[in-house]
Write an enzyme that holds these catalytic residues in place. Sequence first.
Site, PDB file in Angstrom:
ATOM      1  N   GLY A 169      28.750  -2.748 -10.727  1.00 21.15           N
ATOM      2  CA  GLY A 169      28.453  -1.177 -11.325  1.00 21.15           C
ATOM      3  C   GLY A 169      26.888  -1.436 -10.510  1.00 21.15           C
ATOM      4  O   GLY A 169      26.344  -1.734  -9.779  1.00 21.15           O
ATOM      5  N   GLY A 170      26.560  -0.728 -11.755  1.00 18.66           N
ATOM      6  CA  GLY A 170      24.329  -0.360 -11.951  1.00 18.66           C
ATOM      7  C   GLY A 170      24.086  -1.429 -12.188  1.00 18.66           C
ATOM      8  O   GLY A 170      23.342  -1.295 -11.275  1.00 18.66           O
ATOM      9  N   GLY A 404      14.103  -6.257  26.707  1.00 17.39           N
ATOM     10  CA  GLY A 404      13.739  -5.816  25.567  1.00 17.39           C
ATOM     11  C   GLY A 404      13.308  -5.960  23.853  1.00 17.39           C
ATOM     12  O   GLY A 404      12.456  -6.219  23.781  1.00 17.39           O
ATOM     13  N   ALA A 405      13.628  -7.322  23.769  1.00 23.01           N
ATOM     14  CA  ALA A 405      13.535  -7.905  23.122  1.00 23.01           C
ATOM     15  C   ALA A 405      12.194  -8.905  23.308  1.00 23.01           C
ATOM     16  O   ALA A 405      11.430  -8.769  22.474  1.00 23.01           O
ATOM     17  CB  ALA A 405      14.650  -9.328  22.812  1.00 23.01           C
TER      18      ALA A 405
HETATM   19  C1  HXC Z   1      31.196  -2.903 -22.664  1.00 20.03           C
HETATM   20  C2  HXC Z   1      31.335  -5.124 -21.524  1.00 20.03           C
HETATM   21  C3  HXC Z   1      31.618  -4.472 -20.556  1.00 20.03           C
HETATM   22  C4  HXC Z   1      31.296  -3.497 -20.191  1.00 20.03           C
HETATM   23  C5  HXC Z   1      32.189  -6.716 -20.790  1.00 20.03           C
HETATM   24  N1  HXC Z   1      31.340  -5.974 -21.758  1.00 20.03           N
HETATM   25  N2  HXC Z   1      31.702  -5.635 -19.660  1.00 20.03           N
HETATM   26  N3  HXC Z   1      31.184  -3.668 -23.314  1.00 20.03           N
HETATM   27  N4  HXC Z   1      30.873  -2.307 -20.989  1.00 20.03           N
HETATM   28  N5  HXC Z   1      31.099  -2.821 -19.622  1.00 20.03           N
HETATM   29  C6  HXC Z   1      31.820  -7.468 -23.079  1.00 20.03           C
HETATM   30  C7  HXC Z   1      33.678  -7.133 -22.872  1.00 20.03           C
HETATM   31  O1  HXC Z   1      33.973  -6.921 -23.756  1.00 20.03           O
HETATM   32  C8  HXC Z   1      33.485  -9.019 -23.745  1.00 20.03           C
HETATM   33  O2  HXC Z   1      32.958  -8.753 -25.317  1.00 20.03           O
HETATM   34  C9  HXC Z   1      31.653  -9.513 -23.135  1.00 20.03           C
HETATM   35  O3  HXC Z   1      31.168  -8.253 -22.691  1.00 20.03           O
HETATM   36  C10 HXC Z   1      32.250 -10.156 -21.973  1.00 20.03           C
HETATM   37  O4  HXC Z   1      33.228  -9.745 -21.413  1.00 20.03           O
HETATM   38  P1  HXC Z   1      34.316 -10.236 -20.755  1.00 20.03           P
HETATM   39  O5  HXC Z   1      35.336  -9.833 -20.243  1.00 20.03           O
HETATM   40  O6  HXC Z   1      35.077 -11.591 -21.385  1.00 20.03           O
HETATM   41  O7  HXC Z   1      34.004 -11.598 -19.474  1.00 20.03           O
HETATM   42  P2  HXC Z   1      34.194 -11.815 -18.441  1.00 20.03           P
HETATM   43  O8  HXC Z   1      35.832 -12.863 -18.148  1.00 20.03           O
HETATM   44  O9  HXC Z   1      33.460 -13.695 -18.006  1.00 20.03           O
HETATM   45  O10 HXC Z   1      34.169 -10.969 -17.203  1.00 20.03           O
HETATM   46  C11 HXC Z   1      32.922 -10.098 -17.371  1.00 20.03           C
HETATM   47  C12 HXC Z   1      32.862  -9.307 -16.553  1.00 20.03           C
HETATM   48  C13 HXC Z   1      34.089  -8.247 -16.629  1.00 20.03           C
HETATM   49  C14 HXC Z   1      33.798  -9.869 -14.930  1.00 20.03           C
HETATM   50  C15 HXC Z   1      31.296  -8.282 -16.007  1.00 20.03           C
HETATM   51  O11 HXC Z   1      33.884  -7.838 -18.525  1.00 20.03           O
HETATM   52  C16 HXC Z   1      34.520  -6.796 -16.257  1.00 20.03           C
HETATM   53  O12 HXC Z   1      34.945  -6.825 -15.417  1.00 20.03           O
HETATM   54  N6  HXC Z   1      33.623  -5.910 -17.096  1.00 20.03           N
HETATM   55  C17 HXC Z   1      33.476  -4.393 -16.898  1.00 20.03           C
HETATM   56  C18 HXC Z   1      32.916  -4.269 -15.843  1.00 20.03           C
HETATM   57  C19 HXC Z   1      33.045  -3.268 -14.989  1.00 20.03           C
HETATM   58  O13 HXC Z   1      33.741  -2.291 -14.065  1.00 20.03           O
HETATM   59  N7  HXC Z   1      31.644  -1.791 -15.498  1.00 20.03           N
HETATM   60  C20 HXC Z   1      32.158  -0.877 -15.191  1.00 20.03           C
HETATM   61  C21 HXC Z   1      30.807  -0.971 -13.706  1.00 20.03           C
HETATM   62  S1  HXC Z   1      31.025   1.077 -13.672  1.00 20.03           S
HETATM   63  P3  HXC Z   1      33.437  -9.309 -26.312  1.00 20.03           P
HETATM   64  O14 HXC Z   1      33.432  -8.448 -27.521  1.00 20.03           O
HETATM   65  O15 HXC Z   1      34.854 -10.405 -26.708  1.00 20.03           O
HETATM   66  O16 HXC Z   1      32.186 -10.767 -25.790  1.00 20.03           O
HETATM   67  C22 HXC Z   1      28.953   0.776 -13.473  1.00 20.03           C
HETATM   68  C23 HXC Z   1      28.303   2.517 -13.520  1.00 20.03           C
HETATM   69  C24 HXC Z   1      27.164   2.679 -13.131  1.00 20.03           C
HETATM   70  O17 HXC Z   1      28.025   0.734 -13.717  1.00 20.03           O
HETATM   71  C25 HXC Z   1      27.241   2.746 -11.261  1.00 20.03           C
HETATM   72  C26 HXC Z   1      25.835   3.102 -10.576  1.00 20.03           C
HETATM   73  C27 HXC Z   1      26.145   3.267  -9.299  1.00 20.03           C
END
Ligand code: HXC
Length: 511
Positions: A169-170, A404-405
Amino acid sequence: MQHILEELEIRRERARAGGGEKRIAAQHAKGKLSARERIALLLDENSFEEYDMFVEHRCNEFGMADQKVPGDGVVTGWGTVNGRVVYVFSKDFTVFGGSLSLTHAQKIVKVQRAAARVGAPVIGIFDAGGARIQEGVDSLAGYADIFMENVLSSGVIPQISVIMGPCAGGDVYSPAMTDFIFMVKDTSYMYVTGPDVVKTVTNETLTHEELGGAKLHSSKSGVADGAFENDLEAMTQIRRLVDFLPGSNRENAPVRESYDDGERVENSLDTLIPANPNKPYDMKELILKTVDEADFFEIAPDYAKNIICGFARVEGQSVGVVANQPMALAGVLDIDASKKAARFVRFCDAFNIPIITLVDVPGFMPGAKQEVGGLIKHGAKLLFAYAEATVPKVTVITRKAYGGAYDVMSSKHLRGDVNYAWPTAEIAVMGSKGAVEIIFRAEAAGDPAKLAEKEAEYKARFANPFVAAQRGYIDDVIMPHSTRRRIAKALRSLKGKKISNPWKKHDNIPL
Ligand code: HXC
């Protein structure tokens, strides 16, 4: 009084602990360092001045009121790299997966703005899962604030992103707006949406590596400018890169003491070009033998290998080097090479870094795949970038400069300041064989002997640097062994160069 002072240290310790020992151990078990360990490696010893270590999020949704960690998942501040100021933010994966809350975003924006004010690079270290899901639109607002600063700072201060964990994401869009993105092999990933979301939406089953690994982005997509073996190598190499860059567009390219004589000659270069014009040779040999101490920081070495881009120094002054690489696709300009080099040229121009261009190019890549992919527009990017660049531009044609290059590769016609050619240069509309097959098609059809005779005639007339030199398109024909000496002298003569383009709000480069 004493307990008030002690309270500060207790609070600091709590902030430094991040998401706690267990999560830091998990980070280490994955082969990753913590946010603070990375900063310690990046900056000069004891130079880090941390800001906002007591900042906490203000979200009350989904039980978040009881889950506050001082610092809120990002370590921010400034320090020095070999004595020069840089601002830094380092995402802490141990705190809510490094995800971004509004307050977390405010910490990053604070260092972005400070860096722009003082004129220092910003280095962002990413290990984060994107928007903090519990915060909803506040998190999106925070990202937009960061994006805004990325854009306002673009071309003003160097912005470098290092991806050191799973980023979504961001946390990939902000890096995408910075000047350089580097990744770490096997532990870092970049995708707009992760494998789980992809499975739901498109029903594709992909691993993190397949969807956004360092290999993919540094060799195929071109999103990343390099992939390092581990966190230590990544931080060490970023320090090296920073040394080549000015703090901002208000400064000249840095100059540091050089122990490599600008007058050094390299006799081995006289035999670099093979007798057979279709045989490749390694352009990197010329680069390494030309620049100070063979110190060359290559950008995107595994992507579009037919063009080489990177930073080096000549007589201590930082320069950007762009060079066709005959070892890959004969050094042809295709879509990827044009995009890679155009971006690099624009970076150098924005930050007052002189550009050295080494030319051995058979032309643009022909074929349906390239045309369908938009070669016309992408090739035009490089032409545009060279043409608009106002920094000192020194060009050396070693062998082929066809069609051209020839125009594109920092020719005299695009305001090249000093344009040299080796005696082995062939400056022509195209290679001799292709040329005679077109112009003598009727006359020599089905007569290989006649064709060969015409080819030899064409070659003798055009496959040399002297036709261009007679017209002043080449300032001099130089001996290969004196390339470093001649480039160093050219750069010395260009120290006072000052030209500007007509006033405009901004140009409209073919994106
Ligand atoms: C809150 C989050 C989080 C999130 C991870 N965590 N992502 N908390 N918001 N976006 C937390 C988990 O709950 C977990 O907490 C800890 O971080 C570690 O995450 P895991 O999933 O256990 O780790 P891992 O298996 O290594 O996976 C990492 C990951 C996955 C691939 C990043 O967490 C993931 O897919 N997260 C969501 C990604 C996503 O879709 N984000 C939103 C994108 S949209 P605990 O307490 O268990 O340690 C966006 C909008 C902006 O960003 C766009 C602008 C253009």
